[in-house]
Design a protein around this motif. Structure first.
Motif, PDB file in Angstrom:
ATOM      1  N   LEU A 185       0.653  -1.595  -0.019  1.00 49.07           N
ATOM      2  CA  LEU A 185      -0.295  -0.115   0.022  1.00 49.07           C
ATOM      3  C   LEU A 185       0.217   1.076  -0.346  1.00 49.07           C
ATOM      4  O   LEU A 185       0.454   2.038  -0.906  1.00 49.07           O
ATOM      5  CB  LEU A 185      -0.964   0.099   1.198  1.00 49.07           C
ATOM      6  N   ASP A 186       1.742   0.515   0.798  1.00 52.49           N
ATOM      7  CA  ASP A 186       2.687   2.532   0.415  1.00 52.49           C
ATOM      8  C   ASP A 186       3.723   2.611  -0.583  1.00 52.49           C
ATOM      9  O   ASP A 186       3.798   3.646  -1.357  1.00 52.49           O
ATOM     10  CB  ASP A 186       4.685   2.364   1.796  1.00 52.49           C
ATOM     11  N   ALA A 187       3.600   1.717  -1.101  1.00 50.97           N
ATOM     12  CA  ALA A 187       4.621   1.566  -2.375  1.00 50.97           C
ATOM     13  C   ALA A 187       3.554   2.409  -3.510  1.00 50.97           C
ATOM     14  O   ALA A 187       3.408   2.889  -4.122  1.00 50.97           O
ATOM     15  CB  ALA A 187       5.206   0.600  -2.544  1.00 50.97           C
ATOM     16  N   CYS A 188       2.073   1.856  -3.807  1.00 55.33           N
ATOM     17  CA  CYS A 188       0.838   2.217  -4.347  1.00 55.33           C
ATOM     18  C   CYS A 188       1.152   3.244  -4.484  1.00 55.33           C
ATOM     19  O   CYS A 188       0.974   4.500  -5.103  1.00 55.33           O
ATOM     20  CB  CYS A 188      -0.540   1.330  -3.870  1.00 55.33           C
ATOM     21  N   LEU A 189       0.534   4.170  -2.860  1.00 49.45           N
ATOM     22  CA  LEU A 189       0.802   5.427  -2.428  1.00 49.45           C
ATOM     23  C   LEU A 189       2.006   6.701  -2.920  1.00 49.45           C
ATOM     24  O   LEU A 189       1.458   7.706  -3.349  1.00 49.45           O
ATOM     25  CB  LEU A 189       0.352   5.346  -0.893  1.00 49.45           C
ATOM     26  N   ALA A 190       2.699   5.923  -2.852  1.00 47.45           N
ATOM     27  CA  ALA A 190       4.662   6.300  -3.400  1.00 47.45           C
ATOM     28  C   ALA A 190       4.330   6.998  -4.842  1.00 47.45           C
ATOM     29  O   ALA A 190       4.931   8.120  -5.160  1.00 47.45           O
ATOM     30  CB  ALA A 190       5.855   6.316  -2.902  1.00 47.45           C
ATOM     31  N   SER A 191       4.230   5.774  -5.901  1.00 44.38           N
ATOM     32  CA  SER A 191       3.677   5.639  -7.127  1.00 44.38           C
ATOM     33  C   SER A 191       2.819   6.905  -7.027  1.00 44.38           C
ATOM     34  O   SER A 191       3.051   7.637  -8.732  1.00 44.38           O
ATOM     35  CB  SER A 191       3.475   4.367  -7.404  1.00 44.38           C
ATOM     36  N   THR A 192       2.042   6.959  -6.801  1.00 44.74           N
ATOM     37  CA  THR A 192       0.580   7.365  -7.240  1.00 44.74           C
ATOM     38  C   THR A 192       0.711   9.161  -6.521  1.00 44.74           C
ATOM     39  O   THR A 192       0.967  10.220  -7.405  1.00 44.74           O
ATOM     40  CB  THR A 192      -0.635   7.445  -5.924  1.00 44.74           C
ATOM     41  N   ALA A 193       1.576   9.674  -5.393  1.00 47.42           N
ATOM     42  CA  ALA A 193       2.445  10.822  -5.297  1.00 47.42           C
ATOM     43  C   ALA A 193       3.195  11.166  -6.084  1.00 47.42           C
ATOM     44  O   ALA A 193       3.362  12.574  -6.500  1.00 47.42           O
ATOM     45  CB  ALA A 193       3.076  11.001  -3.959  1.00 47.42           C
ATOM     46  N   ALA A 194       3.841  10.507  -6.901  1.00 52.46           N
ATOM     47  CA  ALA A 194       5.170  10.647  -7.971  1.00 52.46           C
ATOM     48  C   ALA A 194       3.957  11.663  -9.711  1.00 52.46           C
ATOM     49  O   ALA A 194       4.609  11.919  -9.732  1.00 52.46           O
ATOM     50  CB  ALA A 194       6.088   9.571  -8.026  1.00 52.46           C
ATOM     51  N   ASN A 195       3.466  10.586  -9.348  1.00 52.89           N
ATOM     52  CA  ASN A 195       2.540  10.506 -10.802  1.00 52.89           C
ATOM     53  C   ASN A 195       1.399  12.255 -10.645  1.00 52.89           C
ATOM     54  O   ASN A 195       1.511  12.937 -11.585  1.00 52.89           O
ATOM     55  CB  ASN A 195       1.129   9.399 -10.766  1.00 52.89           C
ATOM     56  N   GLN A 196       1.315  12.307  -9.529  1.00 51.28           N
ATOM     57  CA  GLN A 196       0.378  12.664  -8.886  1.00 51.28           C
ATOM     58  C   GLN A 196       1.644  14.495  -9.083  1.00 51.28           C
ATOM     59  O   GLN A 196       1.238  15.502  -9.938  1.00 51.28           O
ATOM     60  CB  GLN A 196       0.141  12.920  -7.980  1.00 51.28           C
ATOM     61  N   ALA A 197       2.429  13.964  -8.683  1.00 51.61           N
ATOM     62  CA  ALA A 197       3.817  15.088  -8.501  1.00 51.61           C
ATOM     63  C   ALA A 197       4.442  15.633 -10.328  1.00 51.61           C
ATOM     64  O   ALA A 197       4.242  16.837 -10.570  1.00 51.61           O
ATOM     65  CB  ALA A 197       4.893  14.863  -7.701  1.00 51.61           C
ATOM     66  N   GLN A 198       3.934  14.600 -10.931  1.00 51.35           N
ATOM     67  CA  GLN A 198       4.439  14.944 -12.002  1.00 51.35           C
ATOM     68  C   GLN A 198       3.341  15.899 -13.010  1.00 51.35           C
ATOM     69  O   GLN A 198       4.063  16.309 -14.366  1.00 51.35           O
ATOM     70  CB  GLN A 198       4.765  13.185 -12.586  1.00 51.35           C
ATOM     71  N   VAL A 199       2.163  14.969 -12.936  1.00 53.35           N
ATOM     72  CA  VAL A 199       1.334  15.661 -13.439  1.00 53.35           C
ATOM     73  C   VAL A 199       0.512  17.378 -13.305  1.00 53.35           C
ATOM     74  O   VAL A 199       0.893  17.774 -14.103  1.00 53.35           O
ATOM     75  CB  VAL A 199      -0.161  15.455 -12.846  1.00 53.35           C
ATOM     76  N   ALA A 200       1.334  17.720 -12.291  1.00 50.57           N
ATOM     77  CA  ALA A 200       1.359  18.965 -11.328  1.00 50.57           C
ATOM     78  C   ALA A 200       2.587  19.695 -12.202  1.00 50.57           C
ATOM     79  O   ALA A 200       2.100  20.722 -12.443  1.00 50.57           O
ATOM     80  CB  ALA A 200       1.784  19.479  -9.565  1.00 50.57           C
ATOM     81  N   ALA A 201       3.710  19.180 -12.888  1.00 50.76           N
ATOM     82  CA  ALA A 201       4.869  20.067 -12.817  1.00 50.76           C
ATOM     83  C   ALA A 201       4.386  20.121 -14.232  1.00 50.76           C
ATOM     84  O   ALA A 201       4.445  21.101 -14.860  1.00 50.76           O
ATOM     85  CB  ALA A 201       5.985  19.196 -12.292  1.00 50.76           C
ATOM     86  N   LEU A 202       3.805  19.157 -14.833  1.00 47.75           N
ATOM     87  CA  LEU A 202       3.023  18.857 -16.212  1.00 47.75           C
ATOM     88  C   LEU A 202       2.580  20.773 -16.687  1.00 47.75           C
ATOM     89  O   LEU A 202       2.423  21.157 -17.483  1.00 47.75           O
ATOM     90  CB  LEU A 202       3.187  17.887 -17.025  1.00 47.75           C
ATOM     91  N   GLN A 203       1.497  20.433 -15.583  1.00 51.25           N
ATOM     92  CA  GLN A 203       0.247  21.323 -16.122  1.00 51.25           C
ATOM     93  C   GLN A 203       0.602  22.924 -15.788  1.00 51.25           C
ATOM     94  O   GLN A 203       0.621  23.898 -15.738  1.00 51.25           O
ATOM     95  CB  GLN A 203      -0.794  21.355 -14.798  1.00 51.25           C
ATOM     96  N   ALA A 204       2.264  22.588 -14.831  1.00 50.90           N
ATOM     97  CA  ALA A 204       2.963  24.323 -14.175  1.00 50.90           C
ATOM     98  C   ALA A 204       3.027  24.667 -15.743  1.00 50.90           C
ATOM     99  O   ALA A 204       3.898  25.953 -16.321  1.00 50.90           O
ATOM    100  CB  ALA A 204       3.350  24.249 -13.164  1.00 50.90           C
ATOM    101  N   GLU A 205       3.812  24.360 -16.196  1.00 55.71           N
ATOM    102  CA  GLU A 205       4.636  24.157 -17.620  1.00 55.71           C
ATOM    103  C   GLU A 205       4.030  24.508 -18.610  1.00 55.71           C
ATOM    104  O   GLU A 205       3.857  25.971 -19.209  1.00 55.71           O
ATOM    105  CB  GLU A 205       5.609  23.004 -18.156  1.00 55.71           C
TER     106      GLU A 205
END
Length: 389
Positions: free
Chosen positions: A245-265
């Protein structure tokens, strides 16, 4: 009799004290026993102890309610081999004219109910199994009858059972006991005050029987409250699921961070004024993010495209360089996180050199320790690649 009880209590107190155990309560039909006893009985006063000793038989049925306590009923029958009444001076003084024995083959008996306490289990703790030897204290009350005097009387009985448990099913016992006639008065000459019969040696009978008992079982099954293999296995499975579960949450957080970065760009691109660039400035910078799982410096498959974008840029711009700065989240040991941040930066450099053939001198890998760039703590498990031309 008092000495026997004290010795039994002393023996039980020497048993090692065990931790409290729990056991499943049996059904009503469980843990019954049936026994037959044979031995001798003799009055305690005004008779020859061995001379007037006679044979006796007994039956008992018992229900074990717990490892310590049991209830039962019993019947004891005296075999008429000698007279306990004829010739007794106290009997003659009371006006009885008895000169011979009773004509009945069984001239006295006792039928009563009793409770039994297993002293070893009481003082030594229940060991979740049948002991090879134990001692029970037994006390009860019931109805007695004497054929020679045609007398019915209320009686009490107390004794000890020394049990040798031959197997789960069979028990061999030595059962000494004293039965008291609680009715009427003690025999005494007419010129002597009559005394109460309650717990008087003058109306007490000692018996010593050897018993053979069949136990219907199944006994008492202990329920363990401590750690065992099954509980450990379940805990291990729970911990493994938590890790996933922790690994899934970390992967989700990483994907959300990537999405946020792309949206900012994307927003930056939308807000940028159109301009014609004839020449690329040497100060142009581009940033890419590589996110990691908890406690890991391995680049996962979903982050590989970001590394490939950096490699593509470096291949297309031969004079460009990249600075890779590794970070760790605030979770965990600080010393470990500092090393982990450096390892994350090195992982990007290694991938660019080994997989994409980028010259090592074009890559600068730096561990920055714990990151504070993102308000979401999980997003700080990152390597930030800054491209320079």
């Amino acid at each position: 009799m008092k000495k026997i009880v004290l010795l039994a209590l002393a023996a039980a107190s020497l048993l090692p004290v065990q931790a409290q155990r729990y056991y499943q309560m049996p059904k009503f039909g469980d843990n019954w026993s049936l026994g037959i006893d044979a031995g001798v009985a003799t009055p305690l006063k005004d008779h020859a102890f061995f001379g007037d000793m006679r044979a006796a038989l007994a039956l008992h049925v018992q229900k074990q309610l717990s490892p310590v306590f049991a209830l039962g009923v019993e019947g004891t029958f005296g075999i008429n081999t000698s007279s306990w009444i004829a010739g007794d001076p106290g009997v003659k003084a009371l006006g009885y004219d008895l000169t011979g024995n009773s004509t009945a083959a069984i001239d006295n008996f006792y039928v009563g109910a009793y409770g039994a306490v297993n002293l070893f289990n009481l003082f030594g703790g229940y060991n979740c199994g049948r002991r090879l030897f134990d001692i029970e204290a037994q006390a009860g009350a019931g109805w007695g009858y004497n054929d020679a005097m045609s007398q019915n009387y209320f009686a009490t009985k107390a004794g000890l059972n020394f049990n040798f448990n031959l197997s789960r099913w069979f028990t061999l016992s030595l059962r000494p006991a004293v039965t008291f006639n609680m009715t009427g008065t003690e025999y005494a000459p007419l010129d002597v005050d009559q005394t109460s019969a309650a717990y008087s040696r003058g109306k007490a009978t000692f018996s010593c029987m050897v018993g053979f008992t069949y136990n219907f079982g199944p006994g008492f099954k202990c329920v363990s409250t401590g750690d065992n293999g099954e509980i450990d296995a379940l805990n291990a499975k729970i911990n493994a699921l938590r890790g996933e579960l922790d690994a899934c949450l970390a992967s989700t957080a990483a994907n959300q961070a990537q999405v946020a970065a792309l949206q900012a760009e994307l927003e930056a691109c939308k807000n940028r004024k159109p301009e014609v660039v004839e020449k690329v400035s040497n100060n142009l910078q581009s940033v890419r993010y590589i996110f990691y799982k908890v406690g890991s410096s391995k680049i996962t498959a979903d982050q590989q495209p970001n590394v490939e974008m950096v490699a593509s840029y470096l291949n297309n711009h031969k004079d460009a360089k990249v600075v890779v700065k590794g970070y760790a989240s605030q979770d965990g040991n600080e010393e470990f996180n500092i090393k982990l941040a450096q390892a994350r930066a090195e992982s990007v450099k290694t991938a660019l050199v080994d997989k994409y053939g980028i010259a090592a001198d074009r890559i600068k890998a730096e561990g920055e320790g714990i990151g504070h760039m993102f308000s979401e703590n999980d997003w700080n498990r990152v390597s930030i690649c800054t491209l320079e031309k």
